[in-house]
Design an enzyme around this catalytic site. Structure first.
Site, PDB file in Angstrom:
ATOM      1  N   CYS A   1      -2.863  -1.420   8.369  1.00  0.00           N
ATOM      2  CA  CYS A   1      -3.775  -0.870   7.058  1.00  0.00           C
ATOM      3  C   CYS A   1      -4.850   0.142   7.560  1.00  0.00           C
ATOM      4  CB  CYS A   1      -4.559  -2.138   6.595  1.00  0.00           C
ATOM      5  SG  CYS A   1      -3.649  -3.460   5.837  1.00  0.00           S
TER       6      CYS A   1
ATOM      7  N   THR B   1       0.989  -1.235  -0.086  1.00  0.00           N
ATOM      8  CA  THR B   1      -0.092   0.087  -0.321  1.00  0.00           C
ATOM      9  C   THR B   1       0.976   1.251  -0.171  1.00  0.00           C
ATOM     10  OG1 THR B   1      -1.833  -1.281   1.148  1.00  0.00           O
ATOM     11  CG2 THR B   1      -1.807   1.186   1.187  1.00  0.00           C
TER      12      THR B   1
END
Length: 410
Positions: A266, A126
């Site tokens: 996350c 990410t």
């Protein structure tokens, strides 16, 4: 690319499931800089419990030959014969909540030392929009001496692994894919389509795919922040927040989010990546950062609520025995990265309480090294002044603790 030989760099929560899946059809070398992790996997065991040992063993092979299967190594030379490099390393934030691309840039340099002409590199970590082509690809070019989109191609396909989730496994979740050129995009799409049963979505560019990933968790973060704020409001009104959410949830389009601690690698991290990039473009993201502030405040709030209950019942807080149930960042997984339950423990200790931590999923050695805390695997006997359920592991579903106060975060 006629014969595909895959290298997966980083064998953690995202890399291992990906490597295992591709190994059912392709020769795969899993690379990790941690030799003990490699030895553990080659012995057929995943200590994170994300991968079933039998499933892992079904694809393992003893040598990096040309047949389908997975061979793991900590030797960079083992991935030199590969022609498709998938990078799945962590992208955390630093102590000031700024994106930390250290592992990603190091992995890019490693690929640069072994990549050849005609090869493909795919990023799964990410990042903020632009990181692949602006930050990572130049490292590969400088290290290899090769030219981007001339000598090698690139793609981006963000990981969608949900730790602890045995239902939405990698092959069952639709995958966003992208490429640096139309040719690269088609190669990446065909590659993932060959193993992802749920199919793929071909994004028009790498930047679009990067942006799509970073907003997935940012959206969840903002929604959880909203219900966390509702909890603070309804607690003052002496209204059961969960009862309110249950009632509101009877409408067909109400989103079923619950209040709680938001940590992990996350949801508690990705919004900062988007915020950082937005600020570089001269925009201050008010809603995104407000959501982060709200969620980051919940550990102190939970500790404060426990202390309030103790004071109301005349229980001295200083020296009180408090049991904290759960130290991982979420339920039914072993991951302790960026755990906000740790902050609850810290806050309670600052009040002078004697805190005992129990978590059947966490590795005590990892918790000790990372946070300096001792963790019990089983609930201790004896009486506590208070108990706090911070992580709803299934082992705690019908728990009965001998304590004067029981406070649950649900």
């Amino acid at each position: 690319m006629n014969k595909i030989n895959i290298a997966v760099i980083g064998l953690g929560y995202a890399g291992l499931p990906l490597a295992r899946l591709f190994a059912t059809r392709y020769p795969v070398v899993g690379f990790d800089t941690n030799p003990s992790r490699v030895n553990e996997l080659m012995a057929g065991t995943d200590r994170t419990l994300e991968m079933d040992d039998l499933l892992l063993r079904s694809v393992l092979k003893k040598e990096p030959d040309t047949g389908a299967g997975l061979f793991c190594s900590a030797d960079l030379e083992a991935i030199r014969p590969c022609n498709c490099y998938m990078i799945t390393v962590p992208t955390p934030v630093d102590k000031n909540n700024r994106p930390d691309l250290t592992a990603l840039l190091q992995a890019s340099a490693m690929v640069g030392r072994v990549i050849g002409k005609g090869d493909l590199v795919i990023y799964e970590s990410t990042v903020y929009p632009g990181a692949t082509e602006e930050d990572c690809i130049p490292v590969i070019e400088n290290t290899s001496g090769l030219t981007y989109n001339v000598d090698f191609l690139a793609g981006y396909s963000p990981e969608r692994i949900n730790p602890g989730d045995r239902e939405h496994t990698v092959e069952k979740v639709r995958k966003v894919v992208s490429g640096s050129t139309p040719e690269a995009a088609q190669i990446v799409d065909r590659l993932y389509t060959s193993v992802i049963g749920a199919g793929t979505h071909l994004a028009p560019s790498i930047r679009v795919a990067e942006a799509a990933k970073v907003i997935e968790n940012t959206q969840r973060d903002i929604n959880i922040a909203f219900v966390n704020e509702l909890k603070k409001i309804f607690d003052r009104m002496n209204i059961d927040t969960n009862a309110v959410l249950e009632a509101a949830g009877t409408k067909w389009n109400f989103l079923p989010f619950k209040p709680g601690l938001v940590g992990g690698h996350c949801i508690g991290v990705d919004p900062y990546y988007l915020a950082q990039k937005a600020q570089e473009y001269g925009y201050h993201p008010e809603i995104i950062l407000a959501g982060r502030r709200m969620n980051d405040s919940m550990s102190e709030y939970v500790a404060g609520e426990v202390v309030k209950k103790m004071v109301k019942q005349g229980i001295p807080v200083k020296g009180a025995g408090i049991l904290v149930l759960g130290i991982t960042f979420k339920e039914n997984c072993t991951d302790i990265r960026n755990s906000k339950a740790v902050d609850v423990v810290k806050a309670l200790k600052e009040y002078g309480a004697q805190v005992t931590v129990c978590d059947p999923w966490a590795n005590p050695g990892d918790v000790k090294r990372e946070y300096g805390l001792d963790v019990l695997k089983e609930i201790p006997t004896g009486t506590f002044d208070a108990a706090v359920l911070t992580v709803s592991h299934r082992e705690f579903a019908d728990i009965k603790v001998n304590s004067r106060i029981f406070h649950a975060i649900r």
